[in-house]
Design a protein around this motif. Sequence first.
Motif, PDB file in Angstrom:
ATOM      1  N   GLY A 171      26.202  -9.388 -29.483  1.00  0.00           N
ATOM      2  CA  GLY A 171      25.054  -9.572 -28.628  1.00  0.00           C
ATOM      3  C   GLY A 171      23.929  -7.814 -29.062  1.00  0.00           C
ATOM      4  N   THR A 172      22.685  -8.354 -28.566  1.00  0.00           N
ATOM      5  CA  THR A 172      22.168  -7.421 -29.022  1.00  0.00           C
ATOM      6  C   THR A 172      21.226  -6.587 -28.287  1.00  0.00           C
ATOM      7  N   PRO A 173      20.893  -5.284 -28.741  1.00  0.00           N
ATOM      8  CA  PRO A 173      20.253  -4.072 -27.019  1.00  0.00           C
ATOM      9  C   PRO A 173      19.183  -4.777 -26.569  1.00  0.00           C
ATOM     10  N   GLU A 174      17.681  -5.311 -27.500  1.00  0.00           N
ATOM     11  CA  GLU A 174      17.053  -6.478 -27.568  1.00  0.00           C
ATOM     12  C   GLU A 174      17.519  -7.326 -26.003  1.00  0.00           C
ATOM     13  N   PHE A 175      18.598  -7.781 -26.201  1.00  0.00           N
ATOM     14  CA  PHE A 175      18.963  -9.053 -24.811  1.00  0.00           C
ATOM     15  C   PHE A 175      19.270  -8.704 -23.696  1.00  0.00           C
ATOM     16  N   TRP A 176      19.817  -6.908 -23.638  1.00  0.00           N
ATOM     17  CA  TRP A 176      20.135  -5.854 -22.367  1.00  0.00           C
ATOM     18  C   TRP A 176      18.398  -5.140 -21.933  1.00  0.00           C
ATOM     19  N   ARG A 177      17.654  -4.857 -22.961  1.00  0.00           N
ATOM     20  CA  ARG A 177      16.264  -4.355 -22.658  1.00  0.00           C
ATOM     21  C   ARG A 177      16.260  -5.095 -21.715  1.00  0.00           C
ATOM     22  N   SER A 178      15.281  -6.593 -22.300  1.00  0.00           N
ATOM     23  CA  SER A 178      14.935  -7.647 -21.297  1.00  0.00           C
ATOM     24  C   SER A 178      15.355  -8.375 -19.951  1.00  0.00           C
ATOM     25  N   ALA A 179      17.309  -7.692 -20.241  1.00  0.00           N
ATOM     26  CA  ALA A 179      17.952  -8.386 -18.936  1.00  0.00           C
ATOM     27  C   ALA A 179      17.426  -8.566 -17.526  1.00  0.00           C
ATOM     28  N   PRO A 180      17.037  -9.011 -16.509  1.00  0.00           N
ATOM     29  CA  PRO A 180      16.738  -8.649 -15.136  1.00  0.00           C
ATOM     30  C   PRO A 180      17.471  -7.342 -14.409  1.00  0.00           C
ATOM     31  N   VAL A 181      18.657  -7.000 -15.161  1.00  0.00           N
ATOM     32  CA  VAL A 181      19.572  -6.258 -14.589  1.00  0.00           C
ATOM     33  C   VAL A 181      20.316  -5.540 -15.522  1.00  0.00           C
ATOM     34  N   ALA A 182      20.206  -4.388 -15.342  1.00  0.00           N
ATOM     35  CA  ALA A 182      20.807  -3.238 -16.783  1.00  0.00           C
ATOM     36  C   ALA A 182      22.070  -2.709 -16.622  1.00  0.00           C
ATOM     37  N   PRO A 183      23.439  -2.712 -16.477  1.00  0.00           N
ATOM     38  CA  PRO A 183      24.468  -2.619 -16.957  1.00  0.00           C
ATOM     39  C   PRO A 183      24.343  -0.978 -16.762  1.00  0.00           C
ATOM     40  N   ALA A 184      25.707  -0.038 -16.054  1.00  0.00           N
ATOM     41  CA  ALA A 184      25.739   1.482 -16.789  1.00  0.00           C
ATOM     42  C   ALA A 184      25.330   2.304 -17.488  1.00  0.00           C
ATOM     43  N   TYR A 185      27.050   0.832 -18.559  1.00  0.00           N
ATOM     44  CA  TYR A 185      26.516   1.314 -20.205  1.00  0.00           C
ATOM     45  C   TYR A 185      27.113  -0.393 -20.868  1.00  0.00           C
ATOM     46  N   VAL A 186      26.339   0.287 -22.223  1.00  0.00           N
ATOM     47  CA  VAL A 186      26.238  -1.748 -22.689  1.00  0.00           C
ATOM     48  C   VAL A 186      26.684  -1.233 -24.403  1.00  0.00           C
ATOM     49  N   THR A 187      27.981  -1.316 -24.862  1.00  0.00           N
ATOM     50  CA  THR A 187      28.041  -1.327 -25.978  1.00  0.00           C
ATOM     51  C   THR A 187      27.486  -2.965 -27.375  1.00  0.00           C
ATOM     52  N   THR A 188      26.797  -2.984 -27.642  1.00  0.00           N
ATOM     53  CA  THR A 188      27.132  -3.744 -28.471  1.00  0.00           C
ATOM     54  C   THR A 188      27.187  -4.223 -29.765  1.00  0.00           C
ATOM     55  N   VAL A 189      27.796  -5.241 -30.235  1.00  0.00           N
ATOM     56  CA  VAL A 189      28.643  -5.969 -31.546  1.00  0.00           C
ATOM     57  C   VAL A 189      28.597  -6.427 -32.591  1.00  0.00           C
ATOM     58  N   ASN A 190      27.895  -6.099 -33.410  1.00  0.00           N
ATOM     59  CA  ASN A 190      28.287  -7.417 -34.391  1.00  0.00           C
ATOM     60  C   ASN A 190      27.862  -6.798 -35.772  1.00  0.00           C
ATOM     61  N   LEU A 191      27.641  -7.724 -36.488  1.00  0.00           N
ATOM     62  CA  LEU A 191      27.537  -7.081 -37.904  1.00  0.00           C
ATOM     63  C   LEU A 191      26.295  -6.429 -38.638  1.00  0.00           C
ATOM     64  N   ASP A 192      25.603  -6.407 -37.784  1.00  0.00           N
ATOM     65  CA  ASP A 192      23.957  -6.793 -38.231  1.00  0.00           C
ATOM     66  C   ASP A 192      23.980  -4.690 -38.043  1.00  0.00           C
ATOM     67  N   PRO A 193      23.003  -4.771 -38.958  1.00  0.00           N
ATOM     68  CA  PRO A 193      22.965  -2.535 -39.131  1.00  0.00           C
ATOM     69  C   PRO A 193      22.010  -2.582 -38.629  1.00  0.00           C
ATOM     70  N   LYS A 194      20.889  -3.167 -38.294  1.00  0.00           N
ATOM     71  CA  LYS A 194      19.020  -3.143 -38.036  1.00  0.00           C
ATOM     72  C   LYS A 194      19.127  -1.894 -36.468  1.00  0.00           C
ATOM     73  N   TYR A 195      20.086  -2.395 -35.683  1.00  0.00           N
ATOM     74  CA  TYR A 195      19.541  -2.145 -34.420  1.00  0.00           C
ATOM     75  C   TYR A 195      20.937  -0.223 -34.470  1.00  0.00           C
ATOM     76  N   ASP A 196      19.824   0.124 -34.135  1.00  0.00           N
ATOM     77  CA  ASP A 196      19.864   1.695 -34.229  1.00  0.00           C
ATOM     78  C   ASP A 196      18.877   1.926 -31.905  1.00  0.00           C
ATOM     79  N   PRO A 197      20.292   1.356 -31.277  1.00  0.00           N
ATOM     80  CA  PRO A 197      19.114   1.993 -29.819  1.00  0.00           C
ATOM     81  C   PRO A 197      19.240   3.300 -29.525  1.00  0.00           C
ATOM     82  N   ASP A 198      18.225   3.792 -28.701  1.00  0.00           N
ATOM     83  CA  ASP A 198      17.649   5.444 -28.736  1.00  0.00           C
ATOM     84  C   ASP A 198      17.976   5.779 -26.517  1.00  0.00           C
TER      85      ASP A 198
END
Length: 221
Positions: free
Chosen positions: A49-76
């Motif tokens: 997954g990506t951080p953007e998916f969870w930013r736009s989700a109707p419900v945000a979990p308490a904590y999310v770790t996204t894992v993939n091979l793309d290094p471009k994501y660095d959520p604040d």
Amino acid sequence: MNLARRLHHLIGDPDQRNSFSSRRRSLRFQELLRRFPDLRSMRVLDLGGTPEFWRSAPVAPAYVTTVNLDPKYDPDESWLDHVVADACEQATLGKTPGDYDLVVSNSLIEHVGGYQRRRDFAEVVRAAAPAHWVQTPNRYFPVEPHYVAPGFQFLPVRTRARLVSRWPLAHERVYTVEDALAQVLTIDLVSTAELRHLFPGSDIWHERLGGLSKSIVAVKA
């Protein structure tokens, strides 16, 4: 934007808010919430997954770790983390069992590369958390979702490669048969039988379209 690209955005691009793919993803998220009504308080590991998916989700979990091979994501955000790692290799995830309540994975398992890699992925899912939601397009739905092409997944590989270099609705344009061959070999759609085999004891939920099973989800709550 030419007509083919416009059609791709309207039909197959999940990041386009009003696209068909985005609407289907929203419907699946409602089922996810039904299965996991405490999602807001859960610690989630999202494989692929990506951080953007969870930013736009109707419900945000308490904590999310996204894992993939793309290094471009660095959520604040303090509740979001991104790890560059192979989702099939448990040692690279940087977390230990017990850190998560739920593993979520959407449309990844068909891309990891072969049956043994899918087995490794399933082992990571089961070890990381007591509950999971693993979604993948159904191999036997008549329209292949990555190319929006009827019966495409059942054609010989070389035939698929030749068609991809000319098919206007491909998710990523390629211009030679060899590049197209490399692209189609990254997709290996999964059947209900295989998903049940990889996740024994999980419920298999079918997302249906027109009475047919469009995607399948292994769910353990």
